[in-house]
Design an enzyme around this catalytic site. Structure first.
Site, PDB file in Angstrom:
ATOM      1  N   HIS A   1      28.454 -36.258   6.500  1.00 53.66           N
ATOM      2  CA  HIS A   1      29.543 -36.036   7.448  1.00 53.66           C
ATOM      3  C   HIS A   1      30.713 -36.975   7.147  1.00 53.66           C
ATOM      4  CE1 HIS A   1      27.223 -39.253   9.406  1.00 53.66           C
ATOM      5  NE2 HIS A   1      28.339 -39.598  10.024  1.00 53.66           N
TER       6      HIS A   1
ATOM      7  N   HIS B   1      33.881 -39.349   8.901  1.00 54.55           N
ATOM      8  CA  HIS B   1      34.509 -40.014  10.047  1.00 54.55           C
ATOM      9  C   HIS B   1      35.955 -40.294   9.656  1.00 54.55           C
ATOM     10  CE1 HIS B   1      31.008 -41.350  12.488  1.00 54.55           C
ATOM     11  NE2 HIS B   1      30.371 -41.300  11.329  1.00 54.55           N
TER      12      HIS B   1
ATOM     13  N   TYR C   1      34.265 -49.691  13.861  1.00 53.08           N
ATOM     14  CA  TYR C   1      33.029 -48.902  13.817  1.00 53.08           C
ATOM     15  C   TYR C   1      32.991 -48.033  12.557  1.00 53.08           C
ATOM     16  CZ  TYR C   1      29.785 -45.129  14.814  1.00 53.08           C
ATOM     17  OH  TYR C   1      28.779 -44.200  14.717  1.00 53.08           O
TER      18      TYR C   1
ATOM     19  N   GLN D   1      30.360 -48.424   8.818  1.00 55.91           N
ATOM     20  CA  GLN D   1      29.322 -47.406   8.647  1.00 55.91           C
ATOM     21  C   GLN D   1      28.607 -47.603   7.321  1.00 55.91           C
ATOM     22  OE1 GLN D   1      28.313 -44.757  10.778  1.00 55.91           O
ATOM     23  NE2 GLN D   1      29.327 -46.204  12.114  1.00 55.91           N
TER      24      GLN D   1
END
Length: 113
Positions: free
Chosen positions: A44, A46, A108, A112
């Site tokens: 995925h 972000h 954040y 990751q």
């Protein structure tokens, strides 16, 4: 923003990882969208972006995912067999607006694994 490849296939790695990042940066630049922070996970993506007010989030995501699919299939023709009909991304995405806590969100994303 968070969005995933079709069937959450783990295609965001190695050589394709570089191409995926480059294509996303190019498409954002075309629309005047500033990427504040971004990270490509194995299954995925972000992204923390600043979208101009004249552009709706849904139209930008449609543009980003649609044009991205066309560009990645042009670069990697062998992906057409895994992702029939040129659908690279899964349907849907997650978007949340941030204001005062944008530094927290950026941190954040940056941290990751």
């Amino acid at each position: 923003m968070v969005f995933t490849p079709k069937y959450r296939r783990k295609v965001i790695y190695n050589q394709r990882r570089k191409d995926i990042g480059e294509i996303l940066r190019t498409l954002c630049r075309y629309k005047g969208v500033e990427i504040i922070e971004g990270h490509l996970m194995s299954d995925h993506v972000h992204m923390l972006v600043m979208i101009p007010p004249k552009l709706s989030v849904s139209s930008f995501m449609g543009y980003l995912k649609g044009k991205f699919a066309l560009m990645i299939f042009d670069r990697h023709a062998n992906l057409k067999y895994k992702y029939g009909n040129r659908h690279f991304w899964a349907e849907g995405y997650y978007v949340s607006t941030v204001g005062l806590n944008d530094q927290t969100v950026a941190k954040y994303i940056r941290e990751q694994e």
